[in-house]
Design an enzyme around this catalytic site. Sequence first.
Site, PDB file in Angstrom:
ATOM      1  N   PRO A 109       0.825  -1.211   0.000  1.00 28.35           N
ATOM      2  CA  PRO A 109       0.000   0.000   0.000  1.00 28.35           C
ATOM      3  C   PRO A 109       0.856   1.257   0.000  1.00 28.35           C
ATOM      4  CG  PRO A 109      -0.863  -1.588   1.550  1.00 28.35           C
ATOM      5  CD  PRO A 109       0.448  -2.145   1.071  1.00 28.35           C
ATOM      6  N   CYS A 110       0.418   2.266  -0.766  1.00 28.88           N
ATOM      7  CA  CYS A 110       1.279   3.419  -1.000  1.00 28.88           C
ATOM      8  C   CYS A 110       0.816   4.732  -0.391  1.00 28.88           C
ATOM      9  CB  CYS A 110       1.458   3.623  -2.501  1.00 28.88           C
ATOM     10  SG  CYS A 110      -0.090   3.954  -3.390  1.00 28.88           S
TER      11      CYS A 110
END
Length: 478
Positions: A109-110
């Site tokens: 996840p960014c």
Amino acid sequence: MDLLAQPAADTVHDKIKRLLCGGTPRMLDLFSGCGGLTTGFTRAGFTSVGGVEFDAHAAASYARNFHSGDKESHYGQARDIRELDLEELLGTPKSRIGTAVDVVIGGPPCPSFTRVGRAKLREVMDHPEAFKLDARTTLFLDAMRVIEQTKPIAVMLENVPDVLNQGGRSVGDEMAEYLSGIGYQVSYTLLNAANYGVPQTRDRFFLMAFAAELGARPVFPEPTHWLEIPKGYKSSRDVALRLLGDLSSHPFYRPPSEATPDLTPAVTAQQALGDLPRLVERLSRGARRFDTPLPTPAPKQMGAFASTVRTWSGFENTGSVSDHVTRTLSERDLRLFAAMKPGDQYPEAHALATSFWEKAGGDPARLREFVPPYDPSKFPNKWRKMEPDAPARTLMAHLGKDTYSHIHYDSSQARTITVREAARLQSFPDGFQFCGTMNPAFRQIGNAVPPLLAYQLGKAMRSGIASAMSLDVEATAS
């Protein structure tokens, strides 16, 4: 976790031997989302052995598309990688986990790596460096743990470009160094999806790693399409690369091959969406249903992109789609969408709205009937009308809450894009199914790796593995 431990040579050699005997590479997708990477990799000849995804709707979509049947409920369970039981997921005894997976792919996840995400975290956590405290920033360490346990011969990781410059820290280099320390040859680069046949300008970080036993350094795919990348994307890339110093001598960074004007022009929004049914009926408020098929007859003349997403093996368009639905819109917005010009953004929309209000008499009591409440100086990119003759701009995960960033280019339709149109712009094949309601579906699409780009990456990985093993896999990649 001992990051200096080398992959077990016998395990890696056994996997290479199996592939030399004609076996299909078995892949595990971490942070899989609905399966953008897996969609492309399966087309390139890989086989899914499972995905790890925390979001329940996305996990269900992954299972529906890649593991439908008796075990769909098993593969569709939402799983937290921090508590992952590989034996349970793979149905494999602990002693055999190292033999069950040949390739690991995924995208941690960014949100905490992006500038938008950092601002949101600071707002929520009231800390000037809150992005450094977000647990999602360290989820890549859990990916490293899974890689050590499964000992794949190849790895592919994806993220936003800012993973290379997270407040003065290069998480991309940390991932590369970890993998190098446990026995992998590692390279990473930045690729724009528009250069690979995706009708969207989307810059992303990609890391590819091969087990040292292969004796090969990863090579990224050559561009297939030409586009003069907008200046904003170039400046964002420059910021991301600023920490790396001399790029010519960097141990892991590989500059992408340059797209040239002699290549096929980038796929435009109209080429991506023009064969889908026009939607002009204004629906009443309420939930949108995905289970009502809408006929999609093939046009007499169909471009290469539309043909690809309609005929993608295993995800064919069978004559209809059931997710060509969009949001309810106010009369104010319908009026504005029809009047905006392609390329117009929120400041232009706000100016149009003000002029409509003034022409209607300028009654302050009716201001909100005409003028949206957002400050145009603070939200310049909140709205944007797509251009028919250019790729769309980047689709974000917040499509699940706001599709005004992608207003349809056709003024006679005067609306935002549908779920299926968002899927098309992300290059998902027409037969791909999204679980959940409209908001979760938009979020899954915005979070995904474009399948067409994933396909090119998968082909490059298979080619690299095959070259190292003197094995021709071209016949097995459709």
